[in-house]
Design a protein around this motif. Sequence first.
Motif, PDB file in Angstrom:
ATOM      1  N   LYS A  29      22.744  78.235  22.512  1.00 45.53           N
ATOM      2  CA  LYS A  29      21.997  78.082  21.270  1.00 45.53           C
ATOM      3  C   LYS A  29      22.771  77.238  20.275  1.00 45.53           C
ATOM      4  N   GLU A  30      22.066  76.312  19.643  1.00 48.40           N
ATOM      5  CA  GLU A  30      22.577  75.584  18.493  1.00 48.40           C
ATOM      6  C   GLU A  30      21.442  75.440  17.500  1.00 48.40           C
ATOM      7  N   ASN A  31      21.713  74.823  16.369  1.00 47.70           N
ATOM      8  CA  ASN A  31      20.715  74.845  15.309  1.00 47.70           C
ATOM      9  C   ASN A  31      19.440  74.090  15.650  1.00 47.70           C
ATOM     10  N   ASP A  32      19.469  73.184  16.629  1.00 48.26           N
ATOM     11  CA  ASP A  32      18.258  72.440  16.954  1.00 48.26           C
ATOM     12  C   ASP A  32      17.989  72.374  18.458  1.00 48.26           C
ATOM     13  N   TYR A  33      18.606  73.283  19.235  1.00 50.80           N
ATOM     14  CA  TYR A  33      18.387  73.257  20.680  1.00 50.80           C
ATOM     15  C   TYR A  33      18.713  74.630  21.264  1.00 50.80           C
ATOM     16  N   ASP A  34      17.765  75.209  22.000  1.00 54.49           N
ATOM     17  CA  ASP A  34      17.979  76.472  22.717  1.00 54.49           C
ATOM     18  C   ASP A  34      17.753  76.226  24.203  1.00 54.49           C
ATOM     19  N   ALA A  35      18.655  76.735  25.039  1.00 51.86           N
ATOM     20  CA  ALA A  35      18.541  76.531  26.476  1.00 51.86           C
ATOM     21  C   ALA A  35      18.821  77.843  27.206  1.00 51.86           C
ATOM     22  N   THR A  36      18.010  78.124  28.231  1.00 48.49           N
ATOM     23  CA  THR A  36      18.192  79.307  29.072  1.00 48.49           C
ATOM     24  C   THR A  36      18.095  78.871  30.529  1.00 48.49           C
ATOM     25  N   THR A  37      19.058  79.301  31.351  1.00 50.11           N
ATOM     26  CA  THR A  37      19.087  78.907  32.754  1.00 50.11           C
ATOM     27  C   THR A  37      19.314  80.124  33.638  1.00 50.11           C
ATOM     28  N   TYR A  38      18.508  80.216  34.712  1.00 50.66           N
ATOM     29  CA  TYR A  38      18.652  81.260  35.720  1.00 50.66           C
ATOM     30  C   TYR A  38      18.991  80.589  37.053  1.00 50.66           C
ATOM     31  N   SER A  39      19.872  81.197  37.827  1.00 47.59           N
ATOM     32  CA  SER A  39      20.287  80.580  39.081  1.00 47.59           C
ATOM     33  C   SER A  39      20.407  81.614  40.190  1.00 47.59           C
ATOM     34  N   LEU A  40      20.209  81.143  41.419  1.00 44.75           N
ATOM     35  CA  LEU A  40      20.340  81.975  42.617  1.00 44.75           C
ATOM     36  C   LEU A  40      20.948  81.125  43.718  1.00 44.75           C
ATOM     37  N   GLY A  41      21.923  81.671  44.437  1.00 40.02           N
ATOM     38  CA  GLY A  41      22.558  80.943  45.514  1.00 40.02           C
ATOM     39  C   GLY A  41      22.915  81.852  46.670  1.00 40.02           C
ATOM     40  N   ILE A  42      22.916  81.296  47.891  1.00 46.70           N
ATOM     41  CA  ILE A  42      23.282  82.036  49.096  1.00 46.70           C
ATOM     42  C   ILE A  42      24.224  81.166  49.920  1.00 46.70           C
ATOM     43  N   ASP A  43      25.381  81.710  50.285  1.00 50.15           N
ATOM     44  CA  ASP A  43      26.339  81.038  51.158  1.00 50.15           C
ATOM     45  C   ASP A  43      26.510  81.861  52.430  1.00 50.15           C
ATOM     46  N   GLN A  44      26.548  81.190  53.563  1.00 51.32           N
ATOM     47  CA  GLN A  44      26.709  81.853  54.852  1.00 51.32           C
ATOM     48  C   GLN A  44      27.742  81.101  55.679  1.00 51.32           C
ATOM     49  N   SER A  45      28.721  81.817  56.212  1.00 57.75           N
ATOM     50  CA  SER A  45      29.735  81.192  57.053  1.00 57.75           C
ATOM     51  C   SER A  45      29.441  81.466  58.525  1.00 57.75           C
ATOM     52  N   PHE A  46      29.831  80.486  59.370  1.00 53.70           N
ATOM     53  CA  PHE A  46      29.569  80.562  60.799  1.00 53.70           C
ATOM     54  C   PHE A  46      30.833  80.201  61.577  1.00 53.70           C
ATOM     55  N   PHE A  47      30.775  80.466  62.904  1.00 57.84           N
ATOM     56  CA  PHE A  47      31.794  79.996  63.833  1.00 57.84           C
ATOM     57  C   PHE A  47      33.203  80.383  63.371  1.00 57.84           C
ATOM     58  N   GLY A  48      33.373  81.654  63.144  1.00 50.40           N
ATOM     59  CA  GLY A  48      34.688  82.127  62.740  1.00 50.40           C
ATOM     60  C   GLY A  48      35.133  81.604  61.399  1.00 50.40           C
ATOM     61  N   ASP A  49      34.191  81.439  60.489  1.00 52.37           N
ATOM     62  CA  ASP A  49      34.441  80.954  59.119  1.00 52.37           C
ATOM     63  C   ASP A  49      34.895  79.502  59.072  1.00 52.37           C
ATOM     64  N   LEU A  50      34.680  78.750  60.166  1.00 47.50           N
ATOM     65  CA  LEU A  50      35.014  77.333  60.146  1.00 47.50           C
ATOM     66  C   LEU A  50      33.944  76.507  59.438  1.00 47.50           C
ATOM     67  N   THR A  51      32.716  77.018  59.396  1.00 43.91           N
ATOM     68  CA  THR A  51      31.588  76.314  58.784  1.00 43.91           C
ATOM     69  C   THR A  51      30.931  77.206  57.748  1.00 43.91           C
ATOM     70  N   THR A  52      30.585  76.621  56.610  1.00 45.88           N
ATOM     71  CA  THR A  52      29.876  77.350  55.562  1.00 45.88           C
ATOM     72  C   THR A  52      28.682  76.528  55.111  1.00 45.88           C
ATOM     73  N   LEU A  53      27.522  77.182  55.046  1.00 44.43           N
ATOM     74  CA  LEU A  53      26.286  76.542  54.604  1.00 44.43           C
ATOM     75  C   LEU A  53      25.768  77.275  53.378  1.00 44.43           C
ATOM     76  N   GLY A  54      25.401  76.525  52.346  1.00 39.52           N
ATOM     77  CA  GLY A  54      24.950  77.146  51.106  1.00 39.52           C
ATOM     78  C   GLY A  54      23.661  76.539  50.584  1.00 39.52           C
ATOM     79  N   PHE A  55      22.855  77.376  49.941  1.00 36.37           N
ATOM     80  CA  PHE A  55      21.620  76.950  49.289  1.00 36.37           C
ATOM     81  C   PHE A  55      21.638  77.482  47.858  1.00 36.37           C
ATOM     82  N   GLY A  56      21.112  76.700  46.934  1.00 35.90           N
ATOM     83  CA  GLY A  56      21.064  77.144  45.545  1.00 35.90           C
ATOM     84  C   GLY A  56      19.841  76.619  44.838  1.00 35.90           C
TER      85      GLY A  56
END
Length: 386
Positions: A111-138
Amino acid sequence: MAVINRLLVLMFIGIATVAQAAVLPDERIDILYHGYDGGGAQIDGPSILVRKSIGSSVSVAANYYVDMVSSASIDVEATASPYSEERKEQGLSAQYMVDRSTISVGYVSSKENDYDATTYSLGIDQSFFGDLTTLGFGVSFGQDIVGQNTDPTYKRDLQRRKYSINASQILTKNLLASLSFDSATDQCLNLAESESCLNNPYRSVRYLTGTGGYAYQSELYPHTRNSDAVGLRLMYFLPYRASLRAELRQFSDSWGIDAENAELRYLHPYGERFLFEVKYRIYEQTAADFYADLFPFRDAQNYMARDKELSPFSSTVLGLGVTYKVPPGFIPWFEKSTVNLYWDHFNIDYDDFRDARVSPTEFAAGSEPLYSLQADVIRFYLSFWF
């Protein structure tokens, strides 16, 4: 200054790092002071970030961030009076880890005197192959209200959406790579064709008059902006505990802007207590389709902009940093702590944005000197693990 503020937050929290396997963040407290000085604008203020684990699967964090802005930038001096304002930002986030997956949610309110902003976020990370690979979505969703100090009835609704995909791979015992793709949409809601919400409501364009001089009129932007960015990051660990980090990123949007940047960073430990960092970054972009430093006449086209950040320009950044690990037990109640100081120096050269502050009797309209900008960013913070 919204871009600079956002960059400071990212650098402090460390969002833009190479993804790791499913591990909860450490419990810690970070206390930051940040400062920006350049181009007639000064921005500084404090921030505090607290992370706490709940059991072995949940981590929560809270962040409070303040910007105190004093601006007499080239845009302000050309068409308005210097101003001061304050922006306050609060954020909450949580991470839930189950097996090799991590689910993250977040909420940020600014918030400031001439601008208000609100943001919501969601993310999922998944590791594979003995934690050698990680795939994420957001995904993130934002709702902003754009105001204007000089007009209490001025109100613009802005909706923001962003989708992210990232993948990281441990290639060798010393080399880690990460590839990311981001797609974003900013859209004005319920506006007439003659109104804008994606521009600064105080900024104007200039156009030639019949007398050889120029006059000003308000900017007018499209109601939607779509953008895509692809990034590649590499981290290589050297035999003597040092590391090299490289990043390449390409950006394009529906306004006609194409941008590229490259960054190289070297981290070097000294003894058991010090860690030094050196980085160099280059950036270059083209102009928006509807940008011009000087339009040929009033209402020359449907959309018009003179924001220098939409002009063609290039920049370089030189950064230095040092981290000192405080000896264990020196600060009671904390397992370990660090003192951190970082300095970045920006050089920005604009290819088609001229300094309209010069005397019109000395320079004809459109022949003024091209504008360039130098700025310094300082971040000093203390980190405490508990």
